[in-house]
Design an enzyme around this catalytic site. Structure first.
Site, short mmCIF file in Angstrom:
data_model
loop_
_atom_site.label_atom_id
_atom_site.label_comp_id
_atom_site.label_asym_id
_atom_site.label_seq_id
_atom_site.Cartn_x
_atom_site.Cartn_y
_atom_site.Cartn_z
CB CYS A 162 -9.64 5.66 -28.54
SG CYS A 162 -9.96 7.06 -29.62
CB ALA B 246 -21.41 11.03 -18.26
#
Length: 451
Positions: free
Chosen positions: A47, A189
C-alpha cells in the site's frame, strides 16, 4: 538497481495505478526479464510502495525499458512516472531494500508487516525464471537484516502498523462520546482486515460487522477473538451494512471503488446531534473509496497518506531507534556487497576450472594409455587423485585472488584486474564481452518470438 514509487515520492492516486497485485508478481518478473537489457527482476508492491528491483545489463537502457514497461502495465504516462519515481543503483539500492525490510523506510518506523511482504517476494519468486541468484540473494539478505534489526534493537516496541495507525486515526476523528459506542464496519478479512479487527478489539471495540466474499476467514477470526462480537455479512449486503455504520474500514484488493459518491450520498445520515460525519478509513491501494466521496458533507474520507498525523508523535524516540538500526544495516550492506562483488568473478572461476580440467583429463588419459590395459584400479585412482591434487593446488592461488568474501582486504577493482589478467593469460575471453553476448542473445530471442 531499483526503480520505484513510494509514499515519500508519489501520492496514493498515482501509486494505486501502478500497484501490481501479488498474484501477478511472477508474470511481471517474466515480462521484465524478456526486456533486452534486464537479466533478473523482483517486484515489491504494497500500500505504501511499488518498487521494481532489477539486474540490468546497461543502466540507462535498463531504466528506460522498465519505466516504459511500468507505463504500459499501469496506463500512467512515462512523463508522469518520471515525476514521481526514484532511482537507486548498486550499493544504494541494496541499502534501500535493507532499510525497507527493517521498517526504516515505512510511514510507521519499525512496522512488522513490511518484513512479511519482503518474505513474500522470495516465496513468489521461487522457480520463476528471472528471479535469479543475485536478486534472490539480495532479498534473502534483506530478510536477515530485517530480522536482525528487530532482534537487536527495540525499534518495534511501541511502534504502530498501518492497520493500528488506521484505528488510532479513526479514534482521533470520532467524537469522544462515541469512541466506545461507534458502529464499526470492516470491509475485507484478509491480512490487513484481520489486523484492523485485532487493534479495534484491543482498543475496547467489542462489536463489529465484517463484510467479506467468504465466511470462512471471518469464522477463523471470530474463533481467535472469542470475547468480541463479530458479525459476518456477504458483499451483497455491503451498502445495507454501511447504512448502519459510523466508521467504515476498507482493506480489500478490489481494483474498482466499492464506495462511490452516488451510493454514499444515498445512505442515511449518521445519528448525531453534532452533525457527525460517517468516517471512511481506506487503507487499500488501489483505494476502495472514490475520492469524490470526500466532497459530501456527511462523509469523512481518509487514506494511507493521512496516517502521518498519527505517526508524527514521539519523533525523537523514533530517530534514536533509527540510528541504532542504521549501524546494523551498514554492517549487513558491507557483507552483501562483498558477496555480490565475488559473484562478478564466478564466470571466470568456472572457465578457469573447466580449462584446467580439460588439460588434466587429457593428460591422465594419455598417461594411462601408455601404461597399458592391465593397470589395477587402485593405481588408476592414485594417478587420478595425484592429477586432481596438483591442479587444485595450482588453482588455489588464482582462485583466492578472484574471491571477495571480506577475509582479504582486496578492493573490487583489484579483484576485477585479477579477473581480466587471468582471462588474458589463459585465453578465457571470448570475442564479445559477457554483457554484449547476453544483450545480443536476448535481442535475437525477442526477435524470434515476435516474428
Amino acid at each position: 538497481m531499483v526503480i520505484g514509487l513510494n509514499i515519500h515520492t508519489a501520492p496514493v492516486e498515482v501509486r494505486e495505478k501502478v500497484s501490481i497485485p501479488e498474484a501477478q508478481w511472477p508474470q511481471a518478473i517474466r515480462e521484465l526479464c524478456s526486456l533486452n537489457h534486464i537479466e533478473e527482476a523482483a517486484v515489491l508492491s504494497t500500500c505504501n510502495r511499488i518498487e521494481i528491483y532489477v539486474l540490468a545489463l546497461a543502466q540507462n537502457r535498463g531504466i528506460k525499458e522498465v519505466t516504459e514497461w511500468m507505463s504500459k502495465f499501469s496506463g500512467v504516462p512515462v512523463t508522469e512516472l518520471c515525476q514521481h519515481r526514484f532511482l537507486l543503483y548498486n550499493q544504494d539500492a541494496t541499502q534501500h531494500l535493507f532499510e525497507v525490510a527493517a521498517g526504516l523506510d515505512s510511514l510507521v518506523l519499525g512496522e512488522g508487516q513490511i518484513l512479511a511482504q519482503v518474505k513474500q517476494v522470495v516465496k513468489n519468486g521461487q522457480g520463476v525464471p528471472g528471479f535469479g541468484r543475485k536478486i534472490s540473494e539480495l532479498f534473502k539478505r534483506a530478510i536477515t537484516t530485517g530480522k536482525r534489526v528487530r532482534t537487536e534493537t527495540n525499534i518495534s516496541s511501541g511502534s504502530v502498523s498501518v492497520s493500528s495507525a488506521a484505528v488510532e486515526l479513526a479514534l482521533l476523528k470520532l467524537p469522544e462520546y462515541s469512541s466506545s459506542t461507534a458502529r464499526v464496519l470492516i470491509v475485507g478479512a484478509g491480512k490487513m482486515g484481520k489486523l484492523v479487527i485485532r487493534h479495534l478489539v484491543a482498543k475496547g471495540c467489542k462489536k463489529m460487522v465484517v463484510v467479506n466474499r467468504t465466511a470462512d476467514r471471518v469464522a477463523a477470526i471470530r474463533e481467535e477473538l472469542m470475547d468480541a462480537d463479530i458479525v459476518y455479512k456477504p458483499f451483497s449486503e455491503l451498502l445495507a451494512c454501511a447504512a448502519q455504520s459510523d466508521v467504515i474500514f476498507t482493506c480489500t484488493a478490489s481494483k474498482a471503488p466499492l464506495f462511490i459518491k452516488e451510493s454514499v450520498q444515498a445512505l442515511p445520515s449518521v445519528n448525531s446531534e453534532d452533525g457527525c460525519r460517517r468516517l471512511f478509513i481506506d487503507i487499500s491501494v488501489p483505494r476502495n473509496v472514490e475520492p469524490s466521496v470526500a466532497e459530501l458533507e456527511g462523509a469523512g474520507v481518509y487514506n494511507v497518506d493521512d496516517l502521518k498525523e498519527v505517526v508524527e508523535a514521539n519523533k525523537e524516540d523514533r530517530l534514536r531507534k533509527k540510528m541504532e538500526a542504521e549501524t546494523i544495516i551498514a554492517e549487513e550492506v558491507k557483507q552483501f556487497e562483498a558477496l555480490k562483488d565475488s559473484l562478478e568473478t564466478v564466470p571466470t572461476i568456472k572457465k578457469l576450472r573447466a580449462y584446467a580440467e580439460r588439460i588434466r583429463s587429457a593428460e591422465v588419459d594419455k598417461c594411462l594409455s601408455k601404461m597399458g590395459d592391465d593397470i589395477p584400479q587402485n593405481k588408476k585412482k592414485a594417478i587420478y587423485d595425484l592429477s586432481l591434487g596438483i591442479v587444485n593446488k595450482l588453482l588455489h592461488g588464482p582462485m583466492q585472488h578472484l574471491k571477495c568474501d571480506g577475509a582479504e582486504n582486496r578492493t573490487l577493482s583489484e579483484i576485477l584486474e585479477n579477473m581480466h589478467a587471468l582471462n588474458r593469460i589463459f585465453g578465457l575471453d571470448t570475442e564479445m564481452s559477457v554483457l554484449e553476448e547476453k544483450v545480443r542473445a536476448k535481442i535475437e530471442q525477442n526477435q524470434k518470438q515476435s516474428s
